[in-house]
Enzyme design. Structure first.
Site, PDB file in Angstrom:
ATOM      1  N   GLY A  67      41.419  40.832  38.703  1.00 55.58           N
ATOM      2  CA  GLY A  67      41.733  40.259  40.011  1.00 55.58           C
ATOM      3  C   GLY A  67      42.351  41.326  40.897  1.00 55.58           C
ATOM      4  O   GLY A  67      42.735  42.401  40.431  1.00 55.58           O
ATOM      5  N   LEU A  68      42.447  41.036  42.169  1.00 52.74           N
ATOM      6  CA  LEU A  68      42.998  41.991  43.122  1.00 52.74           C
ATOM      7  C   LEU A  68      44.501  42.178  42.935  1.00 52.74           C
ATOM      8  O   LEU A  68      45.167  41.374  42.273  1.00 52.74           O
ATOM      9  CB  LEU A  68      42.724  41.512  44.552  1.00 52.74           C
ATOM     10  N   GLY A  71      48.099  37.541  41.245  1.00 49.33           N
ATOM     11  CA  GLY A  71      48.883  36.774  40.280  1.00 49.33           C
ATOM     12  C   GLY A  71      48.460  36.987  38.837  1.00 49.33           C
ATOM     13  O   GLY A  71      48.910  36.274  37.940  1.00 49.33           O
ATOM     14  N   LYS A  72      47.615  38.001  38.593  1.00 53.90           N
ATOM     15  CA  LYS A  72      47.119  38.219  37.228  1.00 53.90           C
ATOM     16  C   LYS A  72      48.225  38.679  36.283  1.00 53.90           C
ATOM     17  O   LYS A  72      48.241  38.292  35.108  1.00 53.90           O
ATOM     18  CB  LYS A  72      45.952  39.205  37.219  1.00 53.90           C
ATOM     19  N   SER A  90      40.206  46.303  37.371  1.00 53.50           N
ATOM     20  CA  SER A  90      38.836  46.575  36.903  1.00 53.50           C
ATOM     21  C   SER A  90      37.816  46.066  37.920  1.00 53.50           C
ATOM     22  O   SER A  90      37.103  45.087  37.652  1.00 53.50           O
ATOM     23  CB  SER A  90      38.597  45.955  35.520  1.00 53.50           C
TER      24      SER A  90
END
Length: 229
Positions: free
Chosen positions: A64-65, A69-70, A138
């Site tokens: 995720g960007l 919130g990853k 990624s």
């Protein structure tokens, strides 16, 4: 205590080692083990590891960007798995870049090398029966496919934290302000393309943070990753 003799005995015969009723390890096993060690293969089988840990060595790769919130999801998930008795290790960008990848920058080439290293670490952990949680942007689909090739398709579960750029800017304003001021570059979703995953195992929304960990735990149980029984 009294120095009195309470029992006596004598050796009446001797057996050769080959004639003993049982031996700790026979020669065939020793040779087989030696061959496996030479090849760098563990003497502990995958089935034995699964029985010991009640889980399958698996990589949960969260993409995720920046600001999606990853990382919050990754750390929360790690705690939940630990509390439930899983054997789990978390790998995130900050910890890896502070050591193993500290000489790499954020260019596409160095970013690919950074993730290649992470993938190999994760594979080693999975080989030992450990669940690894990897939290990395990624951004490129080709890089993600290379990661899958290293770890193994059956062990790799991709989780996409689906957040648009506006949400990420609000969630991590200091980073995106630096980008607007020209202080940083190669920012995925801004001046570097972020390619949405084609077939993730799960797609989660940051707005549903209270449910996301539960969703993953249910996925792991349904997939017989953890717990197995």
């Amino acid at each position: 205590m009294t120095n009195n003799t309470v029992a006596v005995g004598m050796i009446i015969d001797k057996l050769n080692a080959e004639d003993l009723p049982s031996r700790i390890v026979d020669e065939k096993t020793l040779e087989a083990n030696k061959l496996r060690i030479t090849k760098g293969e563990s003497l502990i089988s995958e089935a034995q590891l699964q029985k010991r840990y009640n889980q399958k060595g698996t990589t949960l790769w969260i993409t995720g960007l920046h600001g999606s919130g990853k990382n919050e999801l990754a750390f929360t998930l790690e705690k939940e798995l630990f509390d439930q008795g899983a054997t789990v290790i978390l790998l995130d960008g900050s910890s890896i870049r502070s050591g193993l990848s500290n000489e790499l920058d954020f260019s596409p080439a160095d970013r690919a090398e950074h993730l290649r290293r992470v993938a190999h670490i994760s594979k080693i952990l999975n080989d030992q029966g450990i669940i690894s949680i990897c939290s990395f942007i990624s951004p490129d689909e080709n890089i993600r496919k290379q990661v899958v090739q290293i770890i193994g398709e059956d062990r790799f579960k991709l989780i996409h934290m689906d957040a648009d750029l506006e949400f990420c800017k609000k969630n991590k304003p200091e980073l995106y302000e630096k980008f607007e001021l020209g202080l940083i570059q190669d920012l995925p979703g801004a001046d570097l393309q972020y390619i949405t995953p084609e077939n993730p195992s799960l797609i989660l929304k940051p707005e549903n943070r209270a449910q996301n960990t539960r969703i993953i735990m249910e996925f792991l149980a349904d997939s017989k990753i953890f717990p197995i029984v």
